[in-house]
Design an enzyme around this catalytic site. Sequence first.
Site, PDB file in Angstrom:
ATOM      1  N   ASP A   1       0.862  -1.137   0.010  1.00  0.00           N
ATOM      2  CA  ASP A   1       0.033  -0.029   0.103  1.00  0.00           C
ATOM      3  C   ASP A   1       1.038   1.273  -0.012  1.00  0.00           C
ATOM      4  O   ASP A   1       2.028   1.124   0.131  1.00  0.00           O
ATOM      5  CB  ASP A   1      -0.984  -0.186   1.168  1.00  0.00           C
ATOM      6  CG  ASP A   1      -0.197  -0.361   2.521  1.00  0.00           C
ATOM      7  OD1 ASP A   1       0.871   0.235   2.686  1.00  0.00           O
ATOM      8  OD2 ASP A   1      -0.643  -1.214   3.318  1.00  0.00           O
TER       9      ASP A   1
ATOM     10  N   ASP B   1       0.633   5.552 -14.052  1.00  0.00           N
ATOM     11  CA  ASP B   1       0.316   4.565 -15.189  1.00  0.00           C
ATOM     12  C   ASP B   1      -0.927   5.288 -15.446  1.00  0.00           C
ATOM     13  O   ASP B   1      -1.876   5.475 -14.738  1.00  0.00           O
ATOM     14  CB  ASP B   1       0.405   3.437 -14.195  1.00  0.00           C
ATOM     15  CG  ASP B   1       0.613   2.203 -15.304  1.00  0.00           C
ATOM     16  OD1 ASP B   1       0.069   2.260 -16.526  1.00  0.00           O
ATOM     17  OD2 ASP B   1       1.448   1.394 -15.063  1.00  0.00           O
TER      18      ASP B   1
ATOM     19  N   ASP C   1      -0.079   2.928 -20.645  1.00  0.00           N
ATOM     20  CA  ASP C   1      -0.197   1.454 -20.972  1.00  0.00           C
ATOM     21  C   ASP C   1      -0.882   1.044 -22.098  1.00  0.00           C
ATOM     22  O   ASP C   1      -1.615   1.956 -22.713  1.00  0.00           O
ATOM     23  CB  ASP C   1      -1.628   0.883 -19.933  1.00  0.00           C
ATOM     24  CG  ASP C   1      -1.594  -0.453 -19.718  1.00  0.00           C
ATOM     25  OD1 ASP C   1      -0.919  -1.247 -19.466  1.00  0.00           O
ATOM     26  OD2 ASP C   1      -2.872  -1.025 -20.104  1.00  0.00           O
TER      27      ASP C   1
ATOM     28  N   GLU D   1       3.973   2.442 -23.385  1.00  0.00           N
ATOM     29  CA  GLU D   1       4.336   0.856 -23.503  1.00  0.00           C
ATOM     30  C   GLU D   1       4.145   0.473 -25.105  1.00  0.00           C
ATOM     31  O   GLU D   1       2.859   0.523 -25.697  1.00  0.00           O
ATOM     32  CB  GLU D   1       3.103   0.239 -22.737  1.00  0.00           C
ATOM     33  CG  GLU D   1       3.483  -1.389 -22.598  1.00  0.00           C
ATOM     34  CD  GLU D   1       2.529  -2.186 -21.883  1.00  0.00           C
ATOM     35  OE1 GLU D   1       2.753  -3.250 -21.581  1.00  0.00           O
ATOM     36  OE2 GLU D   1       1.344  -1.917 -22.227  1.00  0.00           O
TER      37      GLU D   1
ATOM     38  N   HIS E   1       6.517  -5.633 -14.573  1.00  0.00           N
ATOM     39  CA  HIS E   1       5.532  -6.556 -13.810  1.00  0.00           C
ATOM     40  C   HIS E   1       5.075  -7.578 -14.597  1.00  0.00           C
ATOM     41  O   HIS E   1       4.022  -8.390 -14.065  1.00  0.00           O
ATOM     42  CB  HIS E   1       4.493  -5.584 -13.191  1.00  0.00           C
ATOM     43  CG  HIS E   1       3.845  -5.072 -14.216  1.00  0.00           C
ATOM     44  ND1 HIS E   1       4.329  -4.064 -15.114  1.00  0.00           N
ATOM     45  CD2 HIS E   1       2.419  -5.226 -14.547  1.00  0.00           C
ATOM     46  CE1 HIS E   1       3.459  -3.590 -15.876  1.00  0.00           C
ATOM     47  NE2 HIS E   1       2.313  -4.079 -15.977  1.00  0.00           N
ATOM     48  N   ASP E   2       5.300  -7.652 -15.955  1.00  0.00           N
ATOM     49  CA  ASP E   2       4.513  -8.485 -17.045  1.00  0.00           C
ATOM     50  C   ASP E   2       5.572  -9.543 -17.271  1.00  0.00           C
ATOM     51  O   ASP E   2       4.974 -10.493 -17.918  1.00  0.00           O
ATOM     52  CB  ASP E   2       4.080  -7.783 -18.182  1.00  0.00           C
ATOM     53  CG  ASP E   2       2.784  -6.932 -17.989  1.00  0.00           C
ATOM     54  OD1 ASP E   2       2.229  -7.147 -17.068  1.00  0.00           O
ATOM     55  OD2 ASP E   2       2.716  -5.809 -18.793  1.00  0.00           O
TER      56      ASP E   2
HETATM   57  O1  TEU Z   1       0.400  -4.800 -20.703  1.00  0.00           O
HETATM   58  C1  TEU Z   1      -0.022  -5.196 -21.930  1.00  0.00           C
HETATM   59  C2  TEU Z   1       0.627  -6.118 -22.570  1.00  0.00           C
HETATM   60  O2  TEU Z   1       0.187  -6.169 -24.082  1.00  0.00           O
HETATM   61  C3  TEU Z   1       1.374  -7.110 -22.353  1.00  0.00           C
HETATM   62  O3  TEU Z   1       2.672  -6.861 -21.518  1.00  0.00           O
HETATM   63  C4  TEU Z   1       0.869  -8.323 -21.571  1.00  0.00           C
HETATM   64  O4  TEU Z   1       0.268  -7.944 -20.538  1.00  0.00           O
HETATM   65  C5  TEU Z   1       1.559  -9.501 -21.579  1.00  0.00           C
HETATM   66  O5  TEU Z   1       2.219 -10.041 -22.708  1.00  0.00           O
HETATM   67  C6  TEU Z   1       0.591 -10.727 -21.152  1.00  0.00           C
HETATM   68  O6  TEU Z   1       1.397 -11.690 -20.850  1.00  0.00           O
HETATM   69  C7  TEU Z   1      -0.324  -3.830 -20.035  1.00  0.00           C
HETATM   70  C8  TEU Z   1       0.079  -4.098 -18.456  1.00  0.00           C
HETATM   71  O7  TEU Z   1       1.357  -3.773 -18.444  1.00  0.00           O
HETATM   72  C9  TEU Z   1      -0.567  -5.286 -17.811  1.00  0.00           C
HETATM   73  O8  TEU Z   1       0.017  -5.651 -16.720  1.00  0.00           O
HETATM   74  C10 TEU Z   1      -1.904  -5.249 -18.063  1.00  0.00           C
HETATM   75  O9  TEU Z   1      -2.320  -6.485 -17.609  1.00  0.00           O
HETATM   76  C11 TEU Z   1      -2.443  -5.038 -19.519  1.00  0.00           C
HETATM   77  O10 TEU Z   1      -1.863  -4.020 -20.310  1.00  0.00           O
HETATM   78  C12 TEU Z   1      -3.733  -4.542 -19.614  1.00  0.00           C
HETATM   79  O11 TEU Z   1      -3.766  -3.284 -19.056  1.00  0.00           O
HETATM   80 CA    CA Z   2      -2.143  -2.989   3.145  1.00  0.00          CA
END
Ligand code: TEU
Ligand code: CA
Length: 591
Positions: A73, A142, A239, A294, A367-368
């Site tokens: 948080d 973001d 994003d 992105e 994170h992906d």
């Molecule tokens: O990610 C978009 C995306 O196309 C990829 O990174 C996708 O999440 C990955 O290939 C799946 O394995 C962005 C964000 O970074 C991601 O966390 C979100 O889930 C997505 O958009 C939707 O907002």
């Molecule tokens: Ca918490």
Amino acid sequence: MDPSPVFFAGNAIAERNTTSGSRAFSESLYIKAQKLSESQIDKGMKQHWWKEGVIYQIYPRSFMDSNGDGIGDLGGILQKLDYLQELGIDIIWLSPIYQSPNDDNGYDISDYRSVMDEFGTMAEFDAVLEGIHQRDMKLVMDLVVNHTSDEHHWFQQARSSPDNPYRDYYIWQPEPPNNWQSMFGGSAWQYDEQAGAYYLHLFTKKQPDLNWENPQVRREVYDLMRFWLDKGVDGFRMDVIPMISKRLSWPDADYSDFNKVVEELYCNGPRVHEFLQEMHEEVMAHYDMMTVGEGVGIPPEKANLYVGKDRNELDMIFHFGHMFIDHGPGGKFDIVDVDLNTFKDIFTKWDRAIGNDGWLNIYLDNHDFPRLVSRFGNDDEYRVESAKMLAILLLSLRGTPCLYQGTEIGMTNVAFPSFDDYRDVEIKNNVAIWQKEGRNMETMLGAVHVQARDNVRTPMQWSADSQAGFSTGSPWIKVNPNYQTINVEADRKNPDSIFHFYREMLAFRKKHKALIYGSYTQVDGGRNDLYAYRREDADGSYLIVLNFTDDPISDLPVDNGYTWLTGNYPAPGAASDALRPWEGRVYRQSS
Ligand code: TEU
Ligand code: CA
């Protein structure tokens, strides 16, 4: 003879490189000391804080829990600002903290102007922002505006009736007009009972795509951007921004090549540049801010349409070449082998495509995607060495580096024994599909161990205490069992740790501006074991050599003209001494 050994094929099954089969080193590729002439230096290369700064990405849910409910948080972030300052980063990118039902951990937003209850209050957000600015750092938010949550009041209104003024905020069709699949599997068209129509969702069905053709939607987006900028935030990570303009003839997709579908059908639509230029004129032009898109689906040759200096669109993008590198025709869980040259070629190709017109972001995980040390290094025997070597790579390629939380202590992928331990909607959706198709679930679990986004979403490992010091409660996702050895407390105490190496490299990069603005030239002659490149400007010529194997590399054509400046091992006796396993060095060449 060029056996092209496998560079990586996911951590578990990687067959490590050896130097034995590598090509003879071509000395001529190490161009002798030559300062760039005045005319070769791009005088137009403008200096900016967002080119010199280094970004650190926080995934709030997994960073630090301040109240024991198991969820990271804003209070937790506030506690750790001194830590981030000590590390020496300049810009914090915060993954979404807005109100959200968390179908996709905050990437499904139900209110863009309020803070998710689980993360805290707007007052706490203000305190975080102030704390960041007091420490001379910047904050990038973001911006997720390709889609909203289905729980956003716009969608609630839109589905209620065809005449509702919000109806046209989304994309409705009486029948699915094509065969499109969502990025997370399954049809991209969902029937809505209440609406009596299908809506488009390129991600989960709880993430309906916005209709950017509607000028009112665009105005809403610009307003909410101004809301955060007026609070003092310093920019946005955008994003899936290449997806905002849709191809309204709704062509069918050929899924024999998923990446091609993403590039040619989901991204780079006909009005994307018009929309971004409008956004720039309405918003970006009025603030001292940065934007990073992105850049999913953007091929190198189209990059400068987004980031070229006279385009008035974005400042930089994250490119995806190396992130999709091991994805087979069937997508990310269809893993293919990769050799080092394929990896190097991507960076070289992108650097050339951007030239002196645009700017790039450099990242090796987020994170992906899997942890960089597990994916591109050796997270077992040479975890420390290879994590440090990758730090040199990250901080010396041409572009603004972005490091993801936990990278600075060499956190690794995790291999949970059961699908039940995974939390990501992408895994849940796919498990349902694979089961229906009767596929071998053991094989799928192996692929998940390599590719799962949850690899990087396990809690940040602060100490060897219970739950890695992340929470006094029970975390929303299990901690990686290796937290007792890999954690911030241990790394801070140890002067030879990855953490201290990052601190030194971050300071080193600041001091040697050629690593920021200098030109980039790959000079390893296509060997399968080594990545070598020069960074040069009027002040100096630097040579970076990186060993991507468990074996020494002895035939380095480095002579007396080269001075070792830094690296991930103690200084070599002589500059030309063999590279040790996963060793990285930065030399300066005297003129
Ligand atoms: O990610 C978009 C995306 O196309 C990829 O990174 C996708 O999440 C990955 O290939 C799946 O394995 C962005 C964000 O970074 C991601 O966390 C979100 O889930 C997505 O958009 C939707 O907002
Ligand atoms: Ca918490």
